[in-house]
Design a protein around this motif. Structure first.
Motif, PDB file in Angstrom:
ATOM      1  N   ALA A 206       0.839  -1.208   0.000  1.00  0.00           N
ATOM      2  CA  ALA A 206       0.000   0.000   0.000  1.00  0.00           C
ATOM      3  C   ALA A 206       0.870   1.254   0.000  1.00  0.00           C
ATOM      4  CB  ALA A 206      -0.927  -0.017   1.212  1.00  0.00           C
ATOM      5  N   LEU A 207       1.936   1.247   0.795  1.00  0.00           N
ATOM      6  CA  LEU A 207       2.818   2.417   0.811  1.00  0.00           C
ATOM      7  C   LEU A 207       3.567   2.564  -0.500  1.00  0.00           C
ATOM      8  CD1 LEU A 207       4.422   2.354   4.401  1.00  0.00           C
ATOM      9  CD2 LEU A 207       2.541   3.765   3.547  1.00  0.00           C
ATOM     10  N   ALA A 208       3.990   1.443  -1.080  1.00  0.00           N
ATOM     11  CA  ALA A 208       4.747   1.503  -2.335  1.00  0.00           C
ATOM     12  C   ALA A 208       3.902   2.054  -3.479  1.00  0.00           C
ATOM     13  CB  ALA A 208       5.266   0.106  -2.685  1.00  0.00           C
ATOM     14  N   ALA A 209       2.593   1.922  -3.376  1.00  0.00           N
ATOM     15  CA  ALA A 209       1.704   2.406  -4.436  1.00  0.00           C
ATOM     16  C   ALA A 209       1.426   3.901  -4.326  1.00  0.00           C
ATOM     17  CB  ALA A 209       0.386   1.626  -4.399  1.00  0.00           C
ATOM     18  N   GLN A 210       1.850   4.523  -3.226  1.00  0.00           N
ATOM     19  CA  GLN A 210       1.596   5.950  -3.027  1.00  0.00           C
ATOM     20  C   GLN A 210       2.836   6.778  -3.334  1.00  0.00           C
ATOM     21  OE1 GLN A 210      -0.521   6.812   0.744  1.00  0.00           O
ATOM     22  NE2 GLN A 210      -0.612   4.585   1.057  1.00  0.00           N
ATOM     23  N   LYS A 211       2.658   8.072  -3.396  1.00  0.00           N
ATOM     24  CA  LYS A 211       3.761   8.998  -3.617  1.00  0.00           C
ATOM     25  C   LYS A 211       3.880   9.945  -2.425  1.00  0.00           C
ATOM     26  CE  LYS A 211       3.676   9.102  -8.680  1.00  0.00           C
ATOM     27  NZ  LYS A 211       3.545   9.976  -9.879  1.00  0.00           N
ATOM     28  N   ASP A 212       5.087  10.307  -2.139  1.00  0.00           N
ATOM     29  CA  ASP A 212       5.368  11.329  -1.112  1.00  0.00           C
ATOM     30  C   ASP A 212       4.706  11.006   0.228  1.00  0.00           C
ATOM     31  OD1 ASP A 212       6.802  12.749  -3.033  1.00  0.00           O
ATOM     32  OD2 ASP A 212       5.030  13.879  -3.654  1.00  0.00           O
ATOM     33  N   VAL A 213       4.892   9.773   0.662  1.00  0.00           N
ATOM     34  CA  VAL A 213       4.349   9.370   1.959  1.00  0.00           C
ATOM     35  C   VAL A 213       5.281   9.865   3.062  1.00  0.00           C
ATOM     36  CG1 VAL A 213       3.682   7.436   3.429  1.00  0.00           C
ATOM     37  CG2 VAL A 213       3.256   7.340   0.957  1.00  0.00           C
ATOM     38  N   GLN A 214       4.727  10.627   4.000  1.00  0.00           N
ATOM     39  CA  GLN A 214       5.506  11.119   5.123  1.00  0.00           C
ATOM     40  C   GLN A 214       5.515  10.052   6.213  1.00  0.00           C
ATOM     41  OE1 GLN A 214       7.104  14.107   5.148  1.00  0.00           O
ATOM     42  NE2 GLN A 214       8.013  13.753   7.170  1.00  0.00           N
ATOM     43  N   VAL A 215       6.700   9.551   6.512  1.00  0.00           N
ATOM     44  CA  VAL A 215       6.862   8.461   7.475  1.00  0.00           C
ATOM     45  C   VAL A 215       7.494   8.998   8.751  1.00  0.00           C
ATOM     46  CG1 VAL A 215       8.121   6.317   7.930  1.00  0.00           C
ATOM     47  CG2 VAL A 215       7.000   6.657   5.730  1.00  0.00           C
ATOM     48  N   ALA A 216       7.039   8.491   9.896  1.00  0.00           N
ATOM     49  CA  ALA A 216       7.646   8.855  11.187  1.00  0.00           C
ATOM     50  C   ALA A 216       7.812   7.590  12.025  1.00  0.00           C
ATOM     51  CB  ALA A 216       6.784   9.873  11.923  1.00  0.00           C
TER      52      ALA A 216
END
Length: 446
Positions: A206-216
């Motif tokens: 799911a994360l790989a399919a998105q762009k510019d994911v802000q991770v913390a």
């Protein structure tokens, strides 16, 4: 008095009663006595940076004193201590993506610090060709540790997010759910490494399919402080300008496991410590040599080479005065790949040290396992990285008892050990009396 202590005391009295000529020869009685004490039930496996390790170091120090060795220059005794600070999770990690929790995230390796950034999707095989980013979502089927090593070489990545696999599940199980967090010597610099977090397959995709994911990433940790101990003895030379020979081993092992199993470590590395003790006794009995000789038993090799690292940062003599370091590790059994009675020297081809010792009768030859990178996996490497010609001598580096409960005195070949140590006495004595200085061969220095 326990049996191990009785044997050690008996051997000490019997050898002290020997004539001086006999004291300059390696004794099977001493070899067995040291092994029996160091790898006995009383020392509970000499766990790294534990009270049991400290007792082992005190024993080695007492032997050094009894052999007539002096405290090393600048030291007022025979023990060198250092504090180790290790981090441990005090609560589970949390990982969020665009502010929403990512369930099931598991850390394999971590720095113990919070990390924030935009996750860049990065194919594992293209890591070296892409501009590095602080947070990488690494795709592909490259093994997790290879991903970690590739990212470490880039320096910039601080967080690696990888997809769950059978391999990562096995790694989590092997770590008992506890990530490998850093340890450091108090007061010494620590090189930061990237953190590795495993995500469930669905969450990763799911994360790989998105762009510019802000991770913390949040990593709640606490500090565990322990003390490690080196034992150091000094045989002064007659010529202060001739340099110093360093003979070493590590005295710690794996201690007591969670299920109560004692990991005795008779071969790894009570055998090397015994070798250093016997070399100290026999070389001291021969009298002073041109070069001074340092005899060292390091602590905490098993958890990261902390004892040798501390010694390298705080040597009792300048490192550029050490002409060579011979580390002895696991000489309690004969490798069937080697000629009878022979030991291997890691990195034999890197310098002239092995050839020099062999020419004077040392039973050493090249490492038959170059693919295992043993040269980089022992305490010699701490000093080799600082320029000292330093190698490790082993009897059987892949012995079946390695890091198992079967590494006991019952599985030590005392006659082989005795002959092997004896074969080093005259070559080391000759090197200590020589003007010759072992050198790195072209490309051999790490």
């Amino acid at each position: 008095m326990k049996r191990g202590l009785l044997l050690a005391a008996w051997a000490a009295m019997s050898v002290l009663a020997m004539p001086a000529q006999a004291q300059a020869q390696v004794s099977a009685d001493w070899v067995r006595a040291h092994e029996t004490f160091l790898a006995g039930d009383e020392l509970r496996g000499r766990g790294s940076a534990t009270a049991d390790e400290a007792i082992a170091a005190a024993y080695v120090a007492a032997q050094f004193r009894g052999f007539g060795l002096q405290p090393a220059p600048g030291m007022d005794g025979y023990l060198q201590k250092a504090e180790i600070v290790r981090l441990k999770l005090k609560a589970p990690i949390t990982l969020t993506a665009n502010g929403a929790p990512v369930p099931g995230a598991m850390m394999l390796i971590g720095e113990g610090k919070g990390i924030e950034g935009v996750a860049r999707v990065t194919p594992a095989k293209a890591m070296s060709r892409m501009a590095p980013a602080p947070v990488m979502l690494v795709t592909g089927d490259m093994p997790a540790f290879q991903v970690y090593r590739a990212a470490s070489a880039l320096k910039t990545p601080r967080l690696l997010l990888i997809r769950e696999s059978a391999e990562t599940q096995a790694m989590v199980k092997g770590l008992h759910g506890e990530p490998r967090l850093p340890g450091m010597l108090r007061g010494e610099p620590h090189e930061a490494e990237p953190s590795v977090v495993v995500l469930p397959a669905a969450a990763f995709d799911a994360l790989a399919a998105q762009k510019d994911v802000q991770v913390a990433l949040t990593v709640p940790v606490e500090q565990i402080v322990s003390t490690t101990t080196n034992a150091i003895g000094w045989l002064p030379g007659t010529d202060p300008k001739a340099g110093v020979l360093l003979l070493s081993a590590h005295l710690d092992h794996l201690g007591v496991q969670a299920d109560g199993t004692v990991m005795h470590g008779a071969n790894d590395d009570a055998s090397g410590t015994t070798a250093v003790l016997e070399l100290a006794r026999t070389l001291a009995a021969k009298g002073k040599t041109k070069r001074g000789i340092l005899f060292v038993a390091y602590g905490s090799e098993e958890i990261g080479g902390y004892g040798s690292t501390w010694f390298g940062a705080h040597p009792p003599v300048p490192l550029d005065q050490i002409v060579a370091n011979v580390e002895v590790e696991m000489i309690g059994a004969q490798d069937p790949k080697l000629p009878a009675g022979t030991m291997m020297m890691t990195g034999f081809e890197r310098s002239t040290l092995g050839e020099t010792l062999k020419s004077h009768g040392a039973l050493v030859t090249a490492d038959p396992y170059p693919e295992q990178n043993f040269f980089q996996r022992s305490d010699n490497y701490s000093l080799a990285k600082k320029g000292v010609v330093a190698h490790t001598i082993s009897g059987w580096a892949v012995v079946p008892t390695y890091h198992s409960k079967d590494d006991t005195v019952a599985n030590i070949d005392i006659p082989f050990m005795t002959r092997a140590i004896e074969s080093l006495v005259e070559p080391l004595h000759a090197l200590a009396n020589s003007d010759a200085k072992p050198e790195w061969k072209p490309g051999g220095k790490p």
